[in-house]
Motif scaffolding. Structure first.
Motif, mmCIF file in Angstrom:
data_model
loop_
_atom_site.group_PDB
_atom_site.id
_atom_site.type_symbol
_atom_site.label_atom_id
_atom_site.label_comp_id
_atom_site.label_asym_id
_atom_site.label_seq_id
_atom_site.Cartn_x
_atom_site.Cartn_y
_atom_site.Cartn_z
ATOM 1 N N SER A 99 0.828 -1.211 0.000
ATOM 2 C CA SER A 99 0.000 0.000 0.000
ATOM 3 C C SER A 99 0.859 1.257 0.000
ATOM 4 N N PRO A 101 1.869 4.885 1.260
ATOM 5 C CA PRO A 101 1.704 5.528 2.571
ATOM 6 C C PRO A 101 0.531 6.511 2.565
ATOM 7 N N GLY A 115 2.307 2.994 5.874
ATOM 8 C CA GLY A 115 2.031 2.077 4.775
ATOM 9 C C GLY A 115 2.312 0.654 5.231
#
Length: 284
Positions: A99, A101, A115
């Protein structure tokens, strides 16, 4: 509530011979026997061809007939199923979600950037196919929601919350376990298994990063000074005890205070002390 069930499909290699035999009989019936009835075999053979399917390793095939779930082929290989089945492939391989941040507020309210990296796979093909609209998109959205919820439950560090037993920065395995538990609760509805979840990026947001860095530096300086003073006091105490026990010099209280002051300045100063030699008496 309906759940995943295995479907035992017919071997595709066997059905290849059967289907081609039916097609061949239909063609021969039309070409040699001139029997229109045998043309039905040709049509049946053509209809059967879409029933062939291949399931690769770590893949599955969900089968639906007129809106009714019939099962899932979990074995890999070459199979034949009812050609009227609607077939949907679902990968069972492990997948990574790295993912980007995102900015959230920790428990104290400080804006931070966080993240995670997530390893997941489909465990229940029925739930993945029918309980959510798009299970991959569902994983992305729920992962972000879980990150926000977890980050808001714990402080970034214990500078302001000294009683915090778990912090995002130093929690380590504890934070990872809590994140995995949060994600498992959210993704069970989609038949998703969480294999691993860890924070891979954690920092203060840019608007407070400079102030927090100065604060961390100040804390480090204070901690270092505390250790220096603690060690200096021990050394001064040891020096006074040695001088008294060995009767090297008899110091009154004023001279002891002066000696302690001088030793503390020398030991605690962040610069080298410049010695001054006393050529007179002790009391000059």
């Amino acid at each position: 509530m309906e759940t995943e069930k295995k479907y035992s499909a017919v071997s595709g290699f066997l059905m290849v011979f059967v289907v081609f035999a039916i097609i061949a009989l239909g063609v021969l019936g039309l070409a040699i026997v001139k029997n229109p009835v045998l043309a039905i075999l040709f049509v049946v053979g053509i209809i059967c061809i879409p029933g062939f399917t291949v399931v690769n390793p770590n893949e599955s095939m969900v089968l639906v007939l007129f809106g009714a779930y019939k099962g899932t082929i979990l074995k890999n290989g070459f199979f034949w199923v009812n050609p009227l089945f609607v077939k949907k492939k679902i990968s069972l391989r492990a997948r990574n979600l790295d993912s980007d941040p995102i900015k959230v507020n920790d428990k104290i309210g400080n804006p931070i950037m966080i993240g995670v990296v997530l390893v997941w796979r489909v465990k229940d093909t029925f739930k993945a196919a029918f309980d959510v609209n798009d299970y991959e998109h569902f994983v992305n959205i729920q992962s972000e929601a879980a990150i926000r919820n977890m980050a808001g439950s714990y402080p970034y560090d214990n500078f302001e919350d000294e009683g915090a037993e778990i912090t995002l920065r130093s929690g380590g395995d504890d934070v990872s376990e809590l994140l995995e538990s949060e994600l498992t609760d959210r993704l069970t509805i989609a038949g998703i298994e969480i294999m691993e979840a860890r924070i891979n990026y954690l920092a203060y947001a840019s608007e407070i990063a400079g102030a927090m860095l100065r604060r961390q530096q100040a804390t480090a300086v204070v901690a270092a000074r505390f250790k220096i003073v603690e060690g200096a006091v021990s050394m001064v105490d040891m020096a006074l005890e040695e001088l008294t026990e060995k009767n090297i010099v008899d110091l009154d209280e004023d001279k002891k205070a002066t000696m302690v002051s001088n030793l503390m300045v020398v030991l605690c100063s962040d610069k080298d002390a410049t010695p001054v030699l006393n050529t007179g008496s002790l009391y000059q």
